[in-house]
Design an enzyme around this catalytic site. Sequence first.
Site, short mmCIF file in Angstrom:
data_model
loop_
_atom_site.label_atom_id
_atom_site.label_comp_id
_atom_site.label_asym_id
_atom_site.label_seq_id
_atom_site.Cartn_x
_atom_site.Cartn_y
_atom_site.Cartn_z
N ASP A 14 8.69 20.44 -5.56
CA ASP A 14 8.23 19.11 -5.98
C ASP A 14 9.31 18.11 -5.56
OD1 ASP A 14 6.45 17.85 -8.80
OD2 ASP A 14 7.70 16.70 -7.44
N ASP A 51 3.33 15.47 -2.75
CA ASP A 51 4.75 15.85 -2.85
C ASP A 51 4.98 17.20 -3.53
OD1 ASP A 51 4.65 15.35 -5.64
OD2 ASP A 51 6.70 14.60 -5.60
N GLU A 52 3.94 18.03 -3.54
CA GLU A 52 4.05 19.24 -4.34
C GLU A 52 3.30 20.40 -3.69
OE1 GLU A 52 2.49 18.33 -8.20
OE2 GLU A 52 2.52 20.43 -8.76
P1 TTP Z 1 5.54 13.06 -9.11
O1 TTP Z 1 6.00 14.28 -8.42
O2 TTP Z 1 4.87 13.21 -10.43
O3 TTP Z 1 6.76 12.07 -9.36
P2 TTP Z 1 7.98 11.75 -8.43
O4 TTP Z 1 8.02 12.60 -7.21
O5 TTP Z 1 8.02 10.29 -8.16
O6 TTP Z 1 9.22 12.06 -9.37
P3 TTP Z 1 9.77 13.49 -9.84
O7 TTP Z 1 11.17 13.53 -9.33
O8 TTP Z 1 9.67 13.45 -11.32
O9 TTP Z 1 8.89 14.53 -9.21
O10 TTP Z 1 4.56 12.25 -8.18
C1 TTP Z 1 4.73 12.17 -6.76
C2 TTP Z 1 4.39 10.78 -6.26
O11 TTP Z 1 3.08 10.42 -6.69
C3 TTP Z 1 5.30 9.70 -6.80
O12 TTP Z 1 6.47 9.52 -6.02
C4 TTP Z 1 4.43 8.49 -6.78
C5 TTP Z 1 3.03 9.04 -7.00
N1 TTP Z 1 2.62 8.82 -8.41
C6 TTP Z 1 1.85 7.71 -8.70
O13 TTP Z 1 1.46 6.96 -7.80
N2 TTP Z 1 1.53 7.48 -10.00
C7 TTP Z 1 1.92 8.27 -11.03
O14 TTP Z 1 1.60 7.99 -12.19
C8 TTP Z 1 2.73 9.42 -10.72
C9 TTP Z 1 3.20 10.32 -11.82
C10 TTP Z 1 3.05 9.65 -9.40
MG MG Z 2 7.75 14.68 -7.37
#
Ligand code: TTP
Ligand code: MG
Length: 419
Positions: free
Chosen positions: A22, A130-131
Site C-alpha cells: 500500500d 495504490d494497493e
Molecule cells: P489510501 O491508501 O487509503 O491512502 P494514502 O495512500 O493517501 O495514505 P496511506 O499512507 O494511509 O496509505 O488511498 C490511496 C489514494 O486514494 C490516496 O492517496 C488518495 C485516494 N483517496 C481518496 O481520494 N479519498 C479517500 O478518502 C481516501 C482514503 C483515499
Molecule cells: Mg495508500
Amino acid sequence: MPRGETLPGAPTEEERIVLHVDMDCFYASCERLREPTLRGEPVVVGMGYEAGEQTGAVATASYEARDHGVESAMGISSALDRLPRREENPNDPETAWYRPVDMDFYEAVSEQVREILTELADTLRVVSIDEAYLDVTERTAWEVAEGFGRHVKQRIAREVGVPASVGVAPNMSTAKIASDHDKPDGLVVVSPDEVADFLAPLPVGDIHGIGPVTADELTSMGIETAGDLAAADPAELRAKFGERGEEFHRRALGDDPRQVEPRGKPKSLSRESAFDGAVEDFDLVVERATGLAGAVAQRAKRRGALYRTIGVKVVTPPYDVNTRAKTLPGPVDEPDLVESVAHDLLEEFDGERIRKVGVRVANLSFSDRDQADLDSWDGGGEEEATATGGRDTEPKETDRYTNDQARLFEYDPDRTDED
Ligand code: TTP
Ligand code: MG
C-alpha cells in the site's frame, strides 16, 4: 514434494506467503515526484479543488499534514483552518502546500509500480490505484521474507521514486493489517506462528469487514480486541451477526482462505465522495455528483466499457444507504447522460441531509479494444452489478458501507472480499 526436500522455513502446500503493498499518502507522494521541493513538507491533495479555492475535499494529506489533523475526506476549508496555504504565509511552518488531484499522472505512476509488482509476484491482485496483493510463495521463504519485502520496497523507491508500506503474512487479511501497522515506509512480517499474537492486541475495528457500527456492538458485548473476538463463542457471534459473525471470528483468528487471484472484468464502475459531516445544501451535492459522474464516465471510456445502467448512492444520517438506478434500452458510452441521469435520480433527495454521494455505471459490456487494460492498476471501485431501486436501510448494508466511509473515491460494497 516430500517434506525433507523443501527449504527450511518453506511453506507447506496450503501455507502461502502473501505480500500486501500500500503506497504511502499516494497522491501526495506523486506530487512530490514531479515537485521534489514538496518532500518533507506538509502537502494536501484536494479532490474537486482548484488552486486558491476553498472548495472540494481532501483526497490525501502527507504525514506532515496529518500531524496537524488534516485527513482524507475532510473538507478543504477545514484543512485550511488547520493548515493555511504556504503561498499566503511564506514564513509560517504551520502551513501546507495545496494541489488539485491529477488522476492521469497518478495512474501513470501506479502503472510503473504495477510493472515491478508483476515481475515480483507469482500472482498479483490489484485492488486500487495504490494497493495490491502478491502471492510470493514460490519466490521466497519465511526465513528470508523480510529481505524480500525490503527488496520490493527498494525497487519501487529506486525505479519509481515513491514510498510504499509492505506487509507479509500467510493470508490476505493479515498481510493487509501488517502493511498498515507501521506506516509510512513500513515493513511488517508476520510469520504463520506469529499470526495469533500479532492480531490479538489489535482493536476489533482493524479486522477487515468490521466497521464502526459493528465495532461498537462488539464493544458493548465486551469484545474489544481481535484476541477477545477470537476467544468469543462463535455461536453467540452468529446469533448476533449471522454469517458475518462467523466470518469475523475466523478473521480474528487469522484464518482467511482467499487465494490471491488476478482481478477479472468489473461488473460496474463507481466513485463516491463523503462530505465533511452531513450537508443540507443540495447544490453542493449536485456539484459533487457532477464531478463523480465525469470521473466514472472517463474511467469507463478508458476501459472501453459500455454501460446500460446508471445509478446513484446517497448516504443519509445516521448511515442509511439509498441506491437508485435507471436502466437504458441499450449499452452506451455517453458521459453527458451519466451526468443528467445522476442528477435526475438525485432529485428526490433534495431537502435531505446528505453525508455521502456516489455515482455508478453497471451492466457493462466491453469492446475488445481495451481488453489488455482490464487488469490494470485502475482497479478501485469495481463491484458486482447490484444496482437496485428501493431505499436500502438494512442494517447489514448500512454497516457494510460505514466500514469505508472515509473513502472518497470509490463505491464498492464487495470490497469485503477484496481487501
Ligand atoms: P489510501 O491508501 O487509503 O491512502 P494514502 O495512500 O493517501 O495514505 P496511506 O499512507 O494511509 O496509505 O488511498 C490511496 C489514494 O486514494 C490516496 O492517496 C488518495 C485516494 N483517496 C481518496 O481520494 N479519498 C479517500 O478518502 C481516501 C482514503 C483515499
Ligand atoms: Mg495508500
